[in-house]
Scaffold this active site. Sequence first.
Site, PDB file in Angstrom:
ATOM      1  N   ALA A  62       0.959  -1.072  -0.165  1.00 25.38           N
ATOM      2  CA  ALA A  62       0.000   0.186  -0.062  1.00 25.38           C
ATOM      3  C   ALA A  62       0.882   1.250  -0.046  1.00 25.38           C
ATOM      4  O   ALA A  62       2.053   1.381   0.595  1.00 25.38           O
ATOM      5  CB  ALA A  62      -0.966   0.147   1.245  1.00 25.38           C
ATOM      6  N   GLY A 103       0.805  -4.946   0.781  1.00 26.77           N
ATOM      7  CA  GLY A 103      -0.643  -5.088   0.124  1.00 26.77           C
ATOM      8  C   GLY A 103      -0.311  -5.598  -1.227  1.00 26.77           C
ATOM      9  O   GLY A 103      -1.132  -6.144  -1.834  1.00 26.77           O
ATOM     10  N   GLU A 106      -0.510  -9.254  -0.619  1.00 26.09           N
ATOM     11  CA  GLU A 106      -1.943  -9.376  -0.584  1.00 26.09           C
ATOM     12  C   GLU A 106      -2.641  -9.563  -1.901  1.00 26.09           C
ATOM     13  O   GLU A 106      -4.003 -10.437  -2.087  1.00 26.09           O
ATOM     14  CB  GLU A 106      -2.643  -8.390   0.619  1.00 26.09           C
ATOM     15  N   GLU A 126       4.337  -5.057   7.333  1.00 25.77           N
ATOM     16  CA  GLU A 126       3.510  -4.213   8.121  1.00 25.77           C
ATOM     17  C   GLU A 126       3.806  -3.914   9.552  1.00 25.77           C
ATOM     18  O   GLU A 126       3.875  -2.908   9.985  1.00 25.77           O
ATOM     19  CB  GLU A 126       1.971  -4.471   7.803  1.00 25.77           C
TER      20      GLU A 126
HETATM   21  N1  T1G Z   1       4.530   3.454   0.232  1.00 31.30           N
HETATM   22  C1  T1G Z   1       5.094   4.665  -0.298  1.00 31.30           C
HETATM   23  N2  T1G Z   1       6.245   5.072  -0.546  1.00 31.30           N
HETATM   24  C2  T1G Z   1       7.147   4.095  -0.555  1.00 31.30           C
HETATM   25  C3  T1G Z   1       6.741   2.713  -0.169  1.00 31.30           C
HETATM   26  C4  T1G Z   1       5.470   2.390   0.130  1.00 31.30           C
HETATM   27  N3  T1G Z   1       4.932   1.216   0.676  1.00 31.30           N
HETATM   28  N4  T1G Z   1       7.960   2.000  -0.185  1.00 31.30           N
HETATM   29  C5  T1G Z   1       8.920   2.821  -0.423  1.00 31.30           C
HETATM   30  N5  T1G Z   1       8.568   4.124  -0.688  1.00 31.30           N
HETATM   31  C6  T1G Z   1       9.162   5.073  -1.186  1.00 31.30           C
HETATM   32  C7  T1G Z   1      10.449   5.323  -0.230  1.00 31.30           C
HETATM   33  O1  T1G Z   1       9.789   6.494   0.857  1.00 31.30           O
HETATM   34  C8  T1G Z   1      11.203   6.018  -0.911  1.00 31.30           C
HETATM   35  O2  T1G Z   1      10.904   7.467  -1.386  1.00 31.30           O
HETATM   36  C9  T1G Z   1      11.406   5.291  -2.180  1.00 31.30           C
HETATM   37  O3  T1G Z   1      10.239   4.729  -2.239  1.00 31.30           O
HETATM   38  C10 T1G Z   1      12.398   4.265  -2.527  1.00 31.30           C
HETATM   39  O4  T1G Z   1      12.474   3.508  -1.273  1.00 31.30           O
HETATM   40  C11 T1G Z   1      -2.951  -2.989   3.249  1.00 31.30           C
HETATM   41  C12 T1G Z   1      -1.240  -1.530   5.162  1.00 31.30           C
HETATM   42  C13 T1G Z   1      10.291  -1.466  -1.281  1.00 31.30           C
HETATM   43  C14 T1G Z   1      12.031  -2.646   0.214  1.00 31.30           C
HETATM   44  O5  T1G Z   1       6.293  -1.649   4.293  1.00 31.30           O
HETATM   45  O6  T1G Z   1      10.724  -1.727   2.599  1.00 31.30           O
HETATM   46  O7  T1G Z   1       0.709  -2.662   2.401  1.00 31.30           O
HETATM   47  O8  T1G Z   1      12.692   8.922  -0.110  1.00 31.30           O
HETATM   48  O9  T1G Z   1      14.787   4.300  -0.386  1.00 31.30           O
HETATM   49  O10 T1G Z   1      16.244   0.666  -0.348  1.00 31.30           O
HETATM   50  O11 T1G Z   1      -1.649  -4.735   4.512  1.00 31.30           O
HETATM   51  O12 T1G Z   1      11.071   0.945   0.336  1.00 31.30           O
HETATM   52  O13 T1G Z   1      12.851   8.218  -2.579  1.00 31.30           O
HETATM   53  O14 T1G Z   1      10.851   9.900  -1.791  1.00 31.30           O
HETATM   54  O15 T1G Z   1      13.450   2.382   0.664  1.00 31.30           O
HETATM   55  O16 T1G Z   1      15.112   0.247  -2.793  1.00 31.30           O
HETATM   56  C15 T1G Z   1       3.783  -2.459   3.310  1.00 31.30           C
HETATM   57  C16 T1G Z   1       8.200  -0.425   2.636  1.00 31.30           C
HETATM   58  C17 T1G Z   1       3.055  -1.097   3.447  1.00 31.30           C
HETATM   59  C18 T1G Z   1       7.239  -1.539   2.055  1.00 31.30           C
HETATM   60  C19 T1G Z   1      12.617  -0.516  -1.354  1.00 31.30           C
HETATM   61  N6  T1G Z   1       5.047  -2.142   2.686  1.00 31.30           N
HETATM   62  N7  T1G Z   1       9.231  -0.041   1.839  1.00 31.30           N
HETATM   63  O17 T1G Z   1      13.681  -0.283  -0.686  1.00 31.30           O
HETATM   64  O18 T1G Z   1      14.355   2.085  -1.753  1.00 31.30           O
HETATM   65  S1  T1G Z   1       1.601  -1.140   4.267  1.00 31.30           S
HETATM   66  C20 T1G Z   1       6.137  -1.595   3.336  1.00 31.30           C
HETATM   67  C21 T1G Z   1      10.306  -0.874   1.649  1.00 31.30           C
HETATM   68  C22 T1G Z   1       0.598  -2.235   3.658  1.00 31.30           C
HETATM   69  C23 T1G Z   1      -1.392  -3.506   3.566  1.00 31.30           C
HETATM   70  C24 T1G Z   1      -0.492  -2.737   4.336  1.00 31.30           C
HETATM   71  C25 T1G Z   1      11.491  -0.355   0.954  1.00 31.30           C
HETATM   72  C26 T1G Z   1      11.602  -1.252  -0.279  1.00 31.30           C
HETATM   73  P1  T1G Z   1      11.846   8.428  -1.447  1.00 31.30           P
HETATM   74  P2  T1G Z   1      13.565   3.118  -0.512  1.00 31.30           P
HETATM   75  P3  T1G Z   1      14.617   0.493  -1.346  1.00 31.30           P
END
Ligand code: T1G
Length: 696
Positions: A62, A103, A106, A126
Site C-alpha cells: 500500500a 498489500g 495480498e 506491516e
Molecule cells: N509507500 C510509499 N512510498 C514507499 C513505499 C510505500 N509502501 N515503499 C517505499 N516507498 C518510497 C520510499 O519512501 C522512498 O521514497 C522510495 O520509495 C524508495 O524507497 C494494506 C497496509 C520497497 C524494500 O512496508 O521496505 O501494504 O525517499 O529508499 O532501499 O496490508 O522501500 O525516494 O521519496 O526504501 O530500494 C507495506 C516499505 C506497506 C514496504 C525498497 N510495505 N518499503 O527499498 O528504496 S503497508 C512496506 C520498503 C501495507 C497492507 C498494508 C522499501 C523497499 P523517496 P527506499 P529501497
Amino acid sequence: MSVCATRSEGDIAVISMNSPPVNGLGLPLRQGIAEGLAQAAKDPAIKAIVLTGTAKAFSGGADIREFNSPLMLATPNLHDLIAQIEALDKPVVAAISGVCLGGGLELALGCHYRVAVPDAQIALPEVKLGLLPGGGGTQRLPRLVGVQTALEMVVSGDMVPAAKLAGTKLFDEMVTAGDLLAGALAFARKVAGNRPLPRVRDLQLSQPDAAAFFAAARTQVAKQAGRLPAPLKCLECIEAAATKPFDEGMEVERKGFEFLVNGPESRALRHAFFGERAAAKIPDIPDDTPLRKIDSAAVIGAGTMGGGIAMNFANVGIPVRILEVKQDALDRGLAVIRKNYENQVKKGKLTQEKLDQRMALIQPTLSYADLGTADIVIEAVFEDMDVKKKVFEQLDAVMKPGAILASNTSTLDLDRIATFTQRPQDVVGLHFFSPANVMRLLEVVRGKQTAKDVMATVMQLGRKIRKLPVVAGVCDGFVGNRMINKYSAEALVLLEEGALPQQVDGAIEKLGFAMGPFRMSDLAGNDVGWYIRKRHYAEHPDMRHSLIADRICELGRYGQKTGKGWYAYQPGDRNAHPDAEVEKIILDVSKELGVTRRAIPDSEIVERLVYALVNEGARIVEEGIALRASDIDMMYLNGYGFPLHLGGPMLYADMQGLDKVVARCREFAKNPLSAPGFWEPAKLLAKLAGEGKTFN
Ligand code: T1G
C-alpha cells in the site's frame, strides 16, 4: 505515463503495473488495475489475465503516504480489487519479481495463481510500521504456507526469498530461467480452462492443538513486542485464521488494522520509516553528485571507538588500517576487536571463517606512512584540540590527494580542525556512537568548507557500513550532544530541587528510555561530562556550576569503571544500587543553595527532561544546524535510546501539542534554579505553537 497498462498477448491480457518507485498501491494504480481487470473480463477473446510489475518491484505494498487520509480507503481499495479478482470467471495469474510486499503480496494472494522468479523478495512487513496486513494477508497466507511459517513472516515482517517458499502452495510455479512474462503467459494458457477457479479463501486451514500452540507463541511474541501492540495483534489474526471461518477471520483482521493504524505507535514507526529516508537528502547536494571512490580506509586510534569504527569497515569487506602510537596499545586494540568477533561466533551470529576474513582486513600499524593510500581516514583520538591538531597535521602530510579526512569528534569545532590541514574541503566529521560497531547513528558533521562530493560520499559510505547517517552543522555538541547537555543539566536541577537519581532514571525509563541520565552517565563515565563542564566553566565564567555532579567527580566517582558513580556497583554486577553517600551530597547541596526540597511527580520529571530536548532541538532546526526536525528524531531513536514507539522527541512534542509544550516551558521558566533563558521557548517552537502547527 500511465501507472498501469493493459495489453493482449494473444488470448491472454497482461496488466502491467508501473508506478515508480515501488508500485505502491496508491489510488491511481488501484484504478488502473480495476480498469484492466474489467476490460479483460468483458473481452470474449481473453481467456486469462497476467498481472505483473517491474523487475525491481511487483509491488512495495500500500502507499504508506495515503495512510490516515481519505485516499487510503478510496475505492477501488485493496479489498475491492481482490473481490473483483475472486469474482472473475477468468483466471488471474500474478507474475512476481523484485519485491512483493504488504498489500502487494495480498493482491497476489487474491489472485487465482502465482508464479515467481526465485530471487523475488516476499514479505508482509506491516508490523515494522506498527500495523498488520490489512488486505487479507493474515487469513490467506497461512492457508498457503501453513500457520508456523505465516506466523513467523507476519510477526517479524522480514523478507523471504521466493525460492525458500517454492515448496509451498504460495507459488504454483517458479520461473527459473529467463523471462518471467513468457513463463507467466505459458502458465496462464495452461490453466485458462481450469474450473472451478481456485480461490485461496476457500482453502481449509487447521492447526493441531491450536490453543496450546498459540498460547506458547503469545508468550514469545509478547516478550519481543515491548511497548508495540502490533505483533500481538498480528498473532491474534493468524490465530483467527487457524480457528475461525474465513470471513470471521477477516473481521478480526479489519478490527486489528483499524486499531493500529489510528494508534500513536504506528504513527511513530511510519515517521521513522520516512524520517530515515528524508535524512539521506541534503537540499543543496544533488542525488547524482559523483562520489569519491572508497576502497580502503584507515583509523587513527585503536581504543574503544577506533576499534569499533575499524570493525564497521571490515564487516562490509573494506580493508582498514588501524594506527596507534605504541605497540601495546595496538595489541590491546586488536585483542578487543578479536574478542568482539569471538563473542559473536559464540552466539552463532558469525562463523569462524568470517571472523578470520574480517580480522585479515584490519591491518595494524605504528606508522603514518602506511596510511597514505587509504581513500578515507577517521581519527578517533582523545577529545582534546591539541591532540587533534597534531593528528591532522600529520594526516595532511601523508594522505594522498582526494582522501577524505574525518574526525570522530563528539563536540569539538570541526571548522577549527579543518584549519590544521591545507585541504579543509576534504575534512568532515563522522561522529560514531559507542559502541561504534553496534550503534546505528552516524552524525555527519558538515564543516563550512566541506566539499559537496565529500558529503555525498560519506553519506553513501555511512549507509554502506550499515549506519544511519544524519547531517549536523558545526556548533558545540553538534545536534545530539548539544541537546543531551540540556537534558543532563535539567536532570541535575531536578536533584537540587528534590529528586534523587533513581527517581529521575526510573521516571524516564518508565516512559521507555533504555537508560535514564544517571545510569547512562555512570556507564559512559562521569569524568567525560566533567571534562566538558570544566571546559564550559572556563569558556563561560558566569555559568552556574553543577555542584552535585562536580562533587561526585571530585570524589573520583566516575561510574561503573570505578565501581562508584551516581550509584554503587558490586564487582561483576552492572546493576545500579542507590548509594547513601550520593544522597548526602545531594541533600547538602540543596541546603547550601537554600532550597527547600520538594517531592517532584514523575510526570513533571518526564516533561522537563523531554521538553529540554525539544526546546533545544527547535533552536537547532531554527539555526540550520539540523536540516529538519525529523533528522533530530532519527538521531534520538538511533543514538540516544529514545523509545521507538514514541518516534523521537520532536514527534513526541507534536503528539502532546506544541501549545502545551510552550505553556509548560513558560511554567518551568519560573524556577529560580533554572539557568537564565534555559526555558525561554525557542522562536520556532513558539511560532509553530501559535499557528497550531507541528514540527513534522
Ligand atoms: N509507500 C510509499 N512510498 C514507499 C513505499 C510505500 N509502501 N515503499 C517505499 N516507498 C518510497 C520510499 O519512501 C522512498 O521514497 C522510495 O520509495 C524508495 O524507497 C494494506 C497496509 C520497497 C524494500 O512496508 O521496505 O501494504 O525517499 O529508499 O532501499 O496490508 O522501500 O525516494 O521519496 O526504501 O530500494 C507495506 C516499505 C506497506 C514496504 C525498497 N510495505 N518499503 O527499498 O528504496 S503497508 C512496506 C520498503 C501495507 C497492507 C498494508 C522499501 C523497499 P523517496 P527506499 P529501497
